[in-house]
Design an enzyme around this catalytic site. Sequence first.
Site, PDB file in Angstrom:
ATOM      1  N   SER A  18      -4.082  16.165 -25.097  1.00 31.57           N
ATOM      2  CA  SER A  18      -3.304  15.941 -23.884  1.00 31.57           C
ATOM      3  C   SER A  18      -3.180  14.434 -23.683  1.00 31.57           C
ATOM      4  CB  SER A  18      -3.986  16.637 -22.705  1.00 31.57           C
ATOM      5  OG  SER A  18      -3.256  16.454 -21.511  1.00 31.57           O
ATOM      6  N   HIS A  45      -0.086  19.303 -23.869  1.00 27.48           N
ATOM      7  CA  HIS A  45       0.491  19.470 -22.534  1.00 27.48           C
ATOM      8  C   HIS A  45       1.765  18.639 -22.477  1.00 27.48           C
ATOM      9  CE1 HIS A  45      -3.848  20.191 -20.891  1.00 27.48           C
ATOM     10  NE2 HIS A  45      -3.391  21.203 -21.600  1.00 27.48           N
ATOM     11  N   ASP A 137      -8.845  22.306 -20.425  1.00 29.45           N
ATOM     12  CA  ASP A 137      -8.128  23.174 -21.361  1.00 29.45           C
ATOM     13  C   ASP A 137      -8.760  23.047 -22.753  1.00 29.45           C
ATOM     14  OD1 ASP A 137      -6.273  24.937 -22.325  1.00 29.45           O
ATOM     15  OD2 ASP A 137      -4.572  23.561 -22.231  1.00 29.45           O
TER      16      ASP A 137
END
Length: 198
Positions: A18, A45, A137
């Site tokens: 990310s 992401h 995540d």
Amino acid sequence: MTKVSYLGKFPIVGIGASAGGIPAMEGFFRGLPARPHMAFVIVTHLNPARQSLLDEVVSRYTEMPVLVAADGMPTEPDHVYVMPANAILTIKEGRLQIRRPDAANRERKPIDIFLGALAEDQDEHAVGVILSGGDGDGTLGAKAIKERGGLTLAQVSDGSGPRNPDMPQSAISSGMIDLALPADRMGERLSRSADQCH
């Protein structure tokens, strides 16, 4: 010479990244041999409104072909697949599956979703790599891979990051990470693990 069916016979490496993930991916791919005999799937992401150039960026760091994932695309060793923007990526029988996010119920954990599917599909051939990122995540996905006998790695600090340690730190804190390493040392360890499996 008959063509060997690759599906399920080699490691498939799910890479979650990310914020701050580009330098981490550069270190990761530069640390790999030219032909590591694994497939790599990058899940990030992404802002759904922006076109991703991640495939072009990653192709600067590796000689392997870097492809934008498409629905039904088979995974092959020595290839890199990048999740497209505005998509949820999973895998079934070694083939990448793409669906559009449900706008009413926006999924916020694309890395967990892919790694969970990878664990279910590939069992001990699944590898989960958690690089720089700003939330938790990937932790549940790493747990799923570990529970099915796969290998899990998470990035730890060195001179090049992680810029955002929350995501790998969350995974490490879960106790579900086999190897906590700087990104540029992961490739060598992965290659060694793959050689031991041959």
